[in-house]
Design a protein around this motif. Structure first.
Motif, PDB file in Angstrom:
ATOM      1  N   ARG A 181       2.609   7.849   4.212  1.00 37.37           N
ATOM      2  CA  ARG A 181       2.962   6.897   3.160  1.00 37.37           C
ATOM      3  C   ARG A 181       2.453   5.504   3.494  1.00 37.37           C
ATOM      4  O   ARG A 181       1.975   4.776   2.619  1.00 37.37           O
ATOM      5  N   ALA A 201      -1.252   5.373   2.860  1.00 36.93           N
ATOM      6  CA  ALA A 201      -1.508   5.301   1.417  1.00 36.93           C
ATOM      7  C   ALA A 201      -1.259   3.889   0.894  1.00 36.93           C
ATOM      8  O   ALA A 201      -2.026   3.380   0.068  1.00 36.93           O
ATOM      9  N   ASP A 202      -0.190   3.245   1.385  1.00 39.09           N
ATOM     10  CA  ASP A 202       0.109   1.871   0.965  1.00 39.09           C
ATOM     11  C   ASP A 202      -1.005   0.917   1.396  1.00 39.09           C
ATOM     12  O   ASP A 202      -1.431   0.045   0.626  1.00 39.09           O
ATOM     13  N   GLU A 228      -4.142   1.706   2.030  1.00 39.81           N
ATOM     14  CA  GLU A 228      -5.345   1.990   1.257  1.00 39.81           C
ATOM     15  C   GLU A 228      -5.261   1.353  -0.119  1.00 39.81           C
ATOM     16  O   GLU A 228      -6.255   0.829  -0.636  1.00 39.81           O
ATOM     17  N   GLU A 229      -4.079   1.396  -0.745  1.00 41.17           N
ATOM     18  CA  GLU A 229      -3.900   0.772  -2.055  1.00 41.17           C
ATOM     19  C   GLU A 229      -4.060  -0.739  -1.963  1.00 41.17           C
ATOM     20  O   GLU A 229      -4.692  -1.370  -2.822  1.00 41.17           O
ATOM     21  N   GLN A 230      -3.507  -1.335  -0.899  1.00 45.62           N
ATOM     22  CA  GLN A 230      -3.668  -2.780  -0.703  1.00 45.62           C
ATOM     23  C   GLN A 230      -5.135  -3.151  -0.513  1.00 45.62           C
ATOM     24  O   GLN A 230      -5.614  -4.163  -1.041  1.00 45.62           O
ATOM     25  N   ARG A 247      -7.720  -1.441  -1.648  1.00 46.93           N
ATOM     26  CA  ARG A 247      -8.391  -1.281  -2.935  1.00 46.93           C
ATOM     27  C   ARG A 247      -8.147  -2.486  -3.841  1.00 46.93           C
ATOM     28  O   ARG A 247      -9.072  -3.002  -4.475  1.00 46.93           O
ATOM     29  N   GLN A 248      -6.889  -2.938  -3.884  1.00 46.73           N
ATOM     30  CA  GLN A 248      -6.573  -4.102  -4.701  1.00 46.73           C
ATOM     31  C   GLN A 248      -7.295  -5.348  -4.185  1.00 46.73           C
ATOM     32  O   GLN A 248      -7.739  -6.190  -4.980  1.00 46.73           O
ATOM     33  N   GLU A 271     -10.850  -5.157  -5.372  1.00 50.54           N
ATOM     34  CA  GLU A 271     -10.925  -5.493  -6.792  1.00 50.54           C
ATOM     35  C   GLU A 271     -10.800  -6.998  -7.003  1.00 50.54           C
ATOM     36  O   GLU A 271     -11.505  -7.580  -7.832  1.00 50.54           O
TER      37      GLU A 271
END
Length: 280
Positions: free
Chosen positions: A81, A84-85, A87-89, A91-92, A95
């Motif tokens: 988890r 995953a957190d 990786e999301e950070q 990605r953001q 962006e």
């Protein structure tokens, strides 16, 4: 098997403990006598006591392993988890960096081209076939977008021309669409012509610069911009580069094949030029 020991480990330990206690009591009771029967009992029970002791040690080890394994599974789940957190950070963050870079490019363009009035729009659909190459954007007549408006990237690269509008969306004929006719000019030689889509070239992602003047000394790599002739479209928008120069079938005129600078497949956001200053 892990689930069996996790669910029944306590009872296995209890059974092993009871067997050990019973055998121990029997040994104590019989050890008080030195008659042959007691010796025989000790001899017979000794292997069982050793076996029970070994079983008890084994059961304790397995029981500990099962619970340690359960803890490790939970830690692994927590780590997944966390990854995953992160990786999301990331990605953001990427962006945000891309958006900031786009905004910087747009600010530079606005500083350089104060004669242009922009309206940003998102790409909502794409249509590519043997007959057309169009985009659908998220702005329409409600935002002041009209048919004939040029559409560009944040760096001033020509994407196409608005062909139809509705209240909240518009269709853009890309610069390789067969309906396109825009004045173009080669910056090195100032040779002017007409940029137009071609059925055969559209599938290759290319377009033509037709009606070149005689003696136009174009070479591969020459930059092509919009000319702005006629005042229909703004001048100075980047179109692409000359890929080659050829004679038409009749041998009466020459034309160039132009490789567009825009990557149509990677577009997410574009900018509609709603108004511009006409340069005579």
């Amino acid at each position: 098997m892990k689930d069996f020991f996790r669910d029944n480990g306590f009872w296995l330990l209890l059974i092993a403990l009871l067997l050990s206690i019973l055998l121990g009591l029997g040994s104590v009771i019989l050890s008080g006598s030195t008659d042959p029967l007691s010796n025989l009992a000790n001899t017979l029970t000794s292997p069982f006591k050793s076996g029970v002791s070994a079983m008890l040690d084994w059961a304790e080890g397995v029981y500990g392993y099962v619970f340690q394994f359960s803890e490790m599974e939970q830690e692994l789940s927590d780590l997944r988890r966390r990854v995953a957190d992160l990786e999301e950070q990331a990605r953001q963050g990427q962006e945000a960096l891309a958006e900031n870079a786009q905004l910087r490019e747009l600010l530079n363009l606005q500083e350089r081209r104060k004669d242009l009035e922009f309206e940003s729009a998102k790409i909502t659909a794409r249509s590519t076939s043997n007959w057309e190459s169009t985009l659908t954007i998220s702005k329409g007549s409600a935002a002041g977008v009209e048919a004939g408006d040029c559409v560009i990237t944040e760096t001033g690269v020509l994407v196409g021309v608005v062909s139809e509008t509705s209240l909240l969306s518009s269709t853009v004929a890309t610069l390789i669409d067969t309906s396109i006719e825009v004045g173009g000019v080669v910056t090195r030689t100032y040779s002017a012509g007409i940029l137009e889509g071609d059925f055969d070239l559209m599938n290759q992602g290319l377009l033509r610069l037709s009606y070149l003047p005689e003696g136009a000394g174009l070479v591969a790599g020459d930059e092509v911009l919009t000319s702005g002739l006629g005042g229909i479209y703004p001048a100075g928008l980047v179109v692409g580069r000359v890929q080659g120069v050829f004679n038409d079938a009749a041998g009466m005129s020459r034309y160039a094949i132009v490789d567009p600078s825009v990557e149509l497949g990677g577009l997410i956001e574009v900018f509609v030029i709603k108004d511009f200053d006409v340069v005579e």
